[in-house]
Scaffold this motif. Structure first.
Motif, PDB file in Angstrom:
ATOM      1  N   TRP A  22       0.773  -1.333  -0.059  1.00  0.00           N
ATOM      2  CA  TRP A  22       0.233   0.023   0.178  1.00  0.00           C
ATOM      3  C   TRP A  22       0.691   1.173   0.093  1.00  0.00           C
ATOM      4  N   ASN A  23       1.810   1.101   0.983  1.00  0.00           N
ATOM      5  CA  ASN A  23       2.842   2.419   0.893  1.00  0.00           C
ATOM      6  C   ASN A  23       3.451   2.765  -0.456  1.00  0.00           C
ATOM      7  N   LYS A  24       3.673   1.838  -1.305  1.00  0.00           N
ATOM      8  CA  LYS A  24       4.381   1.996  -2.403  1.00  0.00           C
ATOM      9  C   LYS A  24       3.666   3.027  -3.454  1.00  0.00           C
ATOM     10  N   SER A  25       2.421   2.723  -3.187  1.00  0.00           N
ATOM     11  CA  SER A  25       1.391   3.753  -4.245  1.00  0.00           C
ATOM     12  C   SER A  25       0.656   4.805  -3.437  1.00  0.00           C
ATOM     13  N   ASN A  26       1.106   5.025  -2.042  1.00  0.00           N
ATOM     14  CA  ASN A  26       0.382   5.964  -1.193  1.00  0.00           C
ATOM     15  C   ASN A  26       1.748   6.735  -0.217  1.00  0.00           C
ATOM     16  N   LYS A  27       2.251   7.446  -0.856  1.00  0.00           N
ATOM     17  CA  LYS A  27       3.338   7.989  -0.191  1.00  0.00           C
ATOM     18  C   LYS A  27       3.087   9.161   0.958  1.00  0.00           C
ATOM     19  N   ALA A  28       2.154   9.820   0.610  1.00  0.00           N
ATOM     20  CA  ALA A  28       1.467  10.711   1.698  1.00  0.00           C
ATOM     21  C   ALA A  28      -0.080  10.255   2.210  1.00  0.00           C
ATOM     22  N   PHE A  29      -0.532  10.624   3.277  1.00  0.00           N
ATOM     23  CA  PHE A  29      -1.675  10.106   3.660  1.00  0.00           C
ATOM     24  C   PHE A  29      -2.322  10.732   4.887  1.00  0.00           C
ATOM     25  N   GLY A  30      -3.421  10.743   5.341  1.00  0.00           N
ATOM     26  CA  GLY A  30      -4.159  11.463   6.487  1.00  0.00           C
ATOM     27  C   GLY A  30      -4.126  10.079   7.542  1.00  0.00           C
ATOM     28  N   LEU A  31      -4.258  10.533   8.793  1.00  0.00           N
ATOM     29  CA  LEU A  31      -4.286   9.567  10.072  1.00  0.00           C
ATOM     30  C   LEU A  31      -5.709   9.672  10.456  1.00  0.00           C
ATOM     31  N   GLN A  32      -6.468   8.715  10.444  1.00  0.00           N
ATOM     32  CA  GLN A  32      -7.566   8.624  11.727  1.00  0.00           C
ATOM     33  C   GLN A  32      -7.358   7.806  12.434  1.00  0.00           C
ATOM     34  N   LEU A  33      -7.532   8.123  13.718  1.00  0.00           N
ATOM     35  CA  LEU A  33      -7.157   7.263  15.050  1.00  0.00           C
ATOM     36  C   LEU A  33      -8.692   6.792  15.425  1.00  0.00           C
ATOM     37  N   PRO A  34      -8.824   5.982  16.435  1.00  0.00           N
ATOM     38  CA  PRO A  34     -10.078   5.543  16.972  1.00  0.00           C
ATOM     39  C   PRO A  34     -10.965   6.755  17.445  1.00  0.00           C
ATOM     40  N   ASP A  35     -10.327   7.802  17.900  1.00  0.00           N
ATOM     41  CA  ASP A  35     -11.141   8.635  18.413  1.00  0.00           C
ATOM     42  C   ASP A  35     -11.256   9.985  17.425  1.00  0.00           C
ATOM     43  N   GLY A  36     -10.799   9.799  16.254  1.00  0.00           N
ATOM     44  CA  GLY A  36     -10.901  11.003  15.248  1.00  0.00           C
ATOM     45  C   GLY A  36      -9.597  11.305  14.391  1.00  0.00           C
ATOM     46  N   TRP A  37      -9.624  12.216  13.748  1.00  0.00           N
ATOM     47  CA  TRP A  37      -8.517  12.646  12.911  1.00  0.00           C
ATOM     48  C   TRP A  37      -7.376  13.250  13.771  1.00  0.00           C
ATOM     49  N   PHE A  38      -6.167  12.829  13.362  1.00  0.00           N
ATOM     50  CA  PHE A  38      -4.974  13.612  13.887  1.00  0.00           C
ATOM     51  C   PHE A  38      -4.617  14.659  13.061  1.00  0.00           C
ATOM     52  N   GLY A  39      -4.766  15.923  13.565  1.00  0.00           N
ATOM     53  CA  GLY A  39      -4.710  16.727  12.769  1.00  0.00           C
ATOM     54  C   GLY A  39      -5.956  17.477  12.110  1.00  0.00           C
ATOM     55  N   ARG A  40      -5.944  18.254  11.094  1.00  0.00           N
ATOM     56  CA  ARG A  40      -6.837  18.564  10.111  1.00  0.00           C
ATOM     57  C   ARG A  40      -6.881  17.693   9.099  1.00  0.00           C
ATOM     58  N   PRO A  41      -8.248  17.096   8.910  1.00  0.00           N
ATOM     59  CA  PRO A  41      -8.614  16.233   7.682  1.00  0.00           C
ATOM     60  C   PRO A  41      -8.080  16.869   6.407  1.00  0.00           C
ATOM     61  N   GLY A  42      -7.420  16.164   5.618  1.00  0.00           N
ATOM     62  CA  GLY A  42      -7.042  16.738   4.298  1.00  0.00           C
ATOM     63  C   GLY A  42      -5.949  17.703   4.278  1.00  0.00           C
ATOM     64  N   ASP A  43      -5.446  18.187   5.452  1.00  0.00           N
ATOM     65  CA  ASP A  43      -4.663  19.260   5.756  1.00  0.00           C
ATOM     66  C   ASP A  43      -3.023  18.818   6.010  1.00  0.00           C
ATOM     67  N   ASN A  44      -3.100  17.641   6.938  1.00  0.00           N
ATOM     68  CA  ASN A  44      -1.647  17.096   7.503  1.00  0.00           C
ATOM     69  C   ASN A  44      -1.427  15.953   6.531  1.00  0.00           C
ATOM     70  N   GLN A  45      -0.435  15.854   6.095  1.00  0.00           N
ATOM     71  CA  GLN A  45       0.267  14.788   5.356  1.00  0.00           C
ATOM     72  C   GLN A  45       1.159  14.024   5.861  1.00  0.00           C
ATOM     73  N   HIS A  46       1.070  12.798   5.999  1.00  0.00           N
ATOM     74  CA  HIS A  46       1.991  11.887   6.750  1.00  0.00           C
ATOM     75  C   HIS A  46       2.733  10.783   5.772  1.00  0.00           C
ATOM     76  N   ARG A  47       3.897  10.473   6.326  1.00  0.00           N
ATOM     77  CA  ARG A  47       4.649   9.549   5.439  1.00  0.00           C
ATOM     78  C   ARG A  47       5.268   8.339   6.420  1.00  0.00           C
TER      79      ARG A  47
END
Length: 105
Positions: free
Chosen positions: A7-32
């Motif tokens: 999955w990581n090979k084709s998704n270098k940047a992504f958002g993070l949703q934890l069990p209690d919601g988004w980490f950071g602002r949805p669509g704004d934070n990009q993680h690797r």
């Protein structure tokens, strides 16, 4: 673990949703994904060299559309440092769902 690597090979940047919601602002934070390690009873994912998702097995990993969903874990520890202040934080979860939200539209 092959699911994550594939999955990581084709998704270098992504958002993070934890069990209690988004980490950071949805669509704004990009993680690797910067490191991953699978042990007998643990799965450790490092994001951005400073966010750690430590899952206790068993767990389930599956694709949902372009996203990667991790669920059915016994426990999750989310350990991270703030991006501005470098303060240390950790948050335990007994159950729930973590979604790596693809930015490949």
């Amino acid at each position: 673990m092959k699911e994550i690597e594939h999955w990581n090979k084709s998704n270098k940047a992504f958002g993070l949703q934890l069990p209690d919601g988004w980490f950071g602002r949805p669509g704004d934070n990009q993680h690797r994904l910067t490191y991953s390690l699978e042990r007998e009873n643990k799965l450790i994912l490092e994001l951005d060299n400073q966010l750690y998702l430590i899952f206790t097995k068993p767990l389930m990993i599956e694709k949902s559309g372009n996203d990667l969903v991790i669920s059915n874990f016994k426990q999750l520890i989310f350990d991270y440092q703030g991006f501005g202040d470098m303060r240390s934080h950790n948050k335990p979860y007994g159950s729930g769902v973590v979604t790596l939200v693809s930015y490949n539209w």
